[in-house]
Design a protein around this motif. Structure first.
Motif, PDB file in Angstrom:
ATOM      1  N   VAL A  54       0.866  -1.181   0.000  1.00  0.00           N
ATOM      2  CA  VAL A  54       0.000   0.000   0.000  1.00  0.00           C
ATOM      3  C   VAL A  54       0.900   1.227   0.000  1.00  0.00           C
ATOM      4  N   ASP A  55       0.836   2.031  -1.045  1.00  0.00           N
ATOM      5  CA  ASP A  55       1.611   3.277  -1.112  1.00  0.00           C
ATOM      6  C   ASP A  55       2.955   3.116  -0.399  1.00  0.00           C
ATOM      7  N   SER A  56       3.125   3.749   0.753  1.00  0.00           N
ATOM      8  CA  SER A  56       4.382   3.655   1.493  1.00  0.00           C
ATOM      9  C   SER A  56       4.227   2.710   2.683  1.00  0.00           C
ATOM     10  N   GLY A  57       3.511   1.617   2.484  1.00  0.00           N
ATOM     11  CA  GLY A  57       3.294   0.679   3.576  1.00  0.00           C
ATOM     12  C   GLY A  57       2.653  -0.602   3.078  1.00  0.00           C
ATOM     13  N   PHE A  58       1.728  -1.123   3.864  1.00  0.00           N
ATOM     14  CA  PHE A  58       1.068  -2.367   3.498  1.00  0.00           C
ATOM     15  C   PHE A  58      -0.245  -2.513   4.256  1.00  0.00           C
ATOM     16  N   ALA A  59      -1.052  -3.445   3.798  1.00  0.00           N
ATOM     17  CA  ALA A  59      -2.289  -3.828   4.475  1.00  0.00           C
ATOM     18  C   ALA A  59      -2.219  -5.328   4.692  1.00  0.00           C
ATOM     19  N   TYR A  60      -2.907  -5.804   5.714  1.00  0.00           N
ATOM     20  CA  TYR A  60      -2.937  -7.246   5.931  1.00  0.00           C
ATOM     21  C   TYR A  60      -4.226  -7.658   6.610  1.00  0.00           C
ATOM     22  N   ILE A  61      -4.493  -8.959   6.500  1.00  0.00           N
ATOM     23  CA  ILE A  61      -5.591  -9.573   7.236  1.00  0.00           C
ATOM     24  C   ILE A  61      -5.040 -10.799   7.946  1.00  0.00           C
ATOM     25  N   LEU A  62      -5.479 -11.000   9.175  1.00  0.00           N
ATOM     26  CA  LEU A  62      -5.172 -12.196   9.950  1.00  0.00           C
ATOM     27  C   LEU A  62      -6.489 -12.913  10.196  1.00  0.00           C
ATOM     28  N   ILE A  63      -6.503 -14.217   9.991  1.00  0.00           N
ATOM     29  CA  ILE A  63      -7.719 -15.008  10.166  1.00  0.00           C
ATOM     30  C   ILE A  63      -7.394 -16.207  11.046  1.00  0.00           C
ATOM     31  N   ASP A  64      -7.989 -16.256  12.214  1.00  0.00           N
ATOM     32  CA  ASP A  64      -7.832 -17.407  13.097  1.00  0.00           C
ATOM     33  C   ASP A  64      -8.993 -18.348  12.791  1.00  0.00           C
ATOM     34  N   THR A  65      -8.708 -19.402  12.042  1.00  0.00           N
ATOM     35  CA  THR A  65      -9.777 -20.302  11.623  1.00  0.00           C
ATOM     36  C   THR A  65     -10.249 -21.210  12.754  1.00  0.00           C
ATOM     37  N   LYS A  66      -9.502 -21.277  13.842  1.00  0.00           N
ATOM     38  CA  LYS A  66      -9.926 -22.093  14.992  1.00  0.00           C
ATOM     39  C   LYS A  66     -10.959 -21.355  15.843  1.00  0.00           C
ATOM     40  N   THR A  67     -10.737 -20.055  16.054  1.00  0.00           N
ATOM     41  CA  THR A  67     -11.670 -19.273  16.879  1.00  0.00           C
ATOM     42  C   THR A  67     -12.619 -18.430  16.043  1.00  0.00           C
ATOM     43  N   SER A  68     -12.391 -18.391  14.727  1.00  0.00           N
ATOM     44  CA  SER A  68     -13.184 -17.598  13.786  1.00  0.00           C
ATOM     45  C   SER A  68     -13.133 -16.104  14.087  1.00  0.00           C
ATOM     46  N   ALA A  95      -7.430  -6.940  10.931  1.00  0.00           N
ATOM     47  CA  ALA A  95      -6.941  -6.358   9.684  1.00  0.00           C
ATOM     48  C   ALA A  95      -6.253  -5.046  10.021  1.00  0.00           C
ATOM     49  N   ALA A  96      -5.410  -4.585   9.121  1.00  0.00           N
ATOM     50  CA  ALA A  96      -4.722  -3.321   9.354  1.00  0.00           C
ATOM     51  C   ALA A  96      -4.301  -2.707   8.030  1.00  0.00           C
ATOM     52  N   ILE A  97      -4.168  -1.390   8.070  1.00  0.00           N
ATOM     53  CA  ILE A  97      -3.572  -0.627   6.980  1.00  0.00           C
ATOM     54  C   ILE A  97      -2.464   0.190   7.620  1.00  0.00           C
ATOM     55  N   TYR A  98      -1.226  -0.066   7.218  1.00  0.00           N
ATOM     56  CA  TYR A  98      -0.060   0.627   7.766  1.00  0.00           C
ATOM     57  C   TYR A  98       0.590   1.454   6.668  1.00  0.00           C
ATOM     58  N   THR A  99       0.740   2.730   6.907  1.00  0.00           N
ATOM     59  CA  THR A  99       1.530   3.590   6.030  1.00  0.00           C
ATOM     60  C   THR A  99       2.402   4.454   6.926  1.00  0.00           C
ATOM     61  N   LYS A 100       3.331   5.151   6.340  1.00  0.00           N
ATOM     62  CA  LYS A 100       4.155   6.051   7.155  1.00  0.00           C
ATOM     63  C   LYS A 100       3.325   7.190   7.716  1.00  0.00           C
ATOM     64  N   ALA A 101       2.198   7.493   7.064  1.00  0.00           N
ATOM     65  CA  ALA A 101       1.336   8.591   7.503  1.00  0.00           C
ATOM     66  C   ALA A 101       0.355   8.181   8.594  1.00  0.00           C
ATOM     67  N   ALA A 102      -0.089   6.926   8.581  1.00  0.00           N
ATOM     68  CA  ALA A 102      -1.120   6.514   9.542  1.00  0.00           C
ATOM     69  C   ALA A 102      -1.106   5.005   9.739  1.00  0.00           C
ATOM     70  N   ILE A 103      -1.588   4.596  10.887  1.00  0.00           N
ATOM     71  CA  ILE A 103      -1.764   3.180  11.208  1.00  0.00           C
ATOM     72  C   ILE A 103      -3.229   2.991  11.584  1.00  0.00           C
ATOM     73  N   GLU A 104      -3.880   2.083  10.875  1.00  0.00           N
ATOM     74  CA  GLU A 104      -5.274   1.776  11.175  1.00  0.00           C
ATOM     75  C   GLU A 104      -5.371   0.293  11.488  1.00  0.00           C
TER      76      GLU A 104
END
Length: 132
Positions: free
Chosen positions: A82-96, A100-109
Motif C-alpha cells: 500500500v503506497d508507502s506501507g502495506f495492508a494485511y488480514i489475519l484469520i484465526d480459523t480455529k476461533t473464527s 486487519a490493518a492498513i499501515y503507512t508512514k502517515a497513519a496506522i489503522e
C-alpha cells in the motif's frame, strides 16, 4: 409444506455459503490469492470484515487486490503493498476471529474483533519492521 420450508432453508444456506459463524472453510484457500479466490464475498468473512473496518471496508478490499497468497503461520494471513506501507488480514480459523490493518508512514489503522489480540506472524512482523 415441510419439504418446501426445508428446501428454502437449504437454498438460503447455500446462497450465504452455509458456513455458519465458522471461518474454518478458509483453510481451503491457503496458497491462493484472496482476491482471485473471491473470499471477500464469502460469508461469514464478508460480514465480519465489514463490521470491523466500517467505512474503510471498500478501501481495504481494494488494497488487498494486490496481496500475495493466503499463508498459514498459526493464522491464515495475506499482505498487500500500500503506497508507502502495506495492508494485511489475519484469520484465526480455529476461533473464527479476524484482524486487519492498513499501515503507512502517515497513519496506522488497526481493525480487530473484541477479544484476545493476535500474535503477529513472522511474515507480517517483517513488514512492520520495514516501516521503522
Amino acid at each position: 409444506m415441510k419439504r418446501i420450508v426445508i428446501l428454502s432453508l437449504l437454498a438460503l444456506a447455500a446462497c450465504h455459503g452455509g458456513h455458519g459463524d465458522s471461518l474454518a472453510y478458509l483453510n481451503g484457500y491457503a496458497g491462493r490469492s484472496p482476491a482471485a479466490a473471491g473470499i471477500w464475498d464469502t460469508e461469514p468473512l464478508h460480514t465480519k470484515l465489514k463490521d470491523i473496518t466500517g467505512d474503510r471496508y471498500d478501501q481495504f478490499v481494494k488494497y488487498m487486490k494486490a496481496s500475495g497468497p493466503l499463508t498459514q503461520d498459526k493464522y491464515l494471513y495475506a499482505i498487500a503493498p500500500v503506497d508507502s506501507g502495506f495492508a494485511y488480514i489475519l484469520i484465526d480459523t480455529k476461533t473464527s476471529k479476524i484482524a486487519a490493518a492498513i499501515y503507512t508512514k502517515a497513519a496506522i489503522e488497526n481493525f480487530q474483533e473484541p477479544g484476545e489480540s493476535f500474535t503477529t506472524p513472522a511474515g507480517v512482523q517483517g513488514q512492520l519492521d520495514s516501516l521503522k
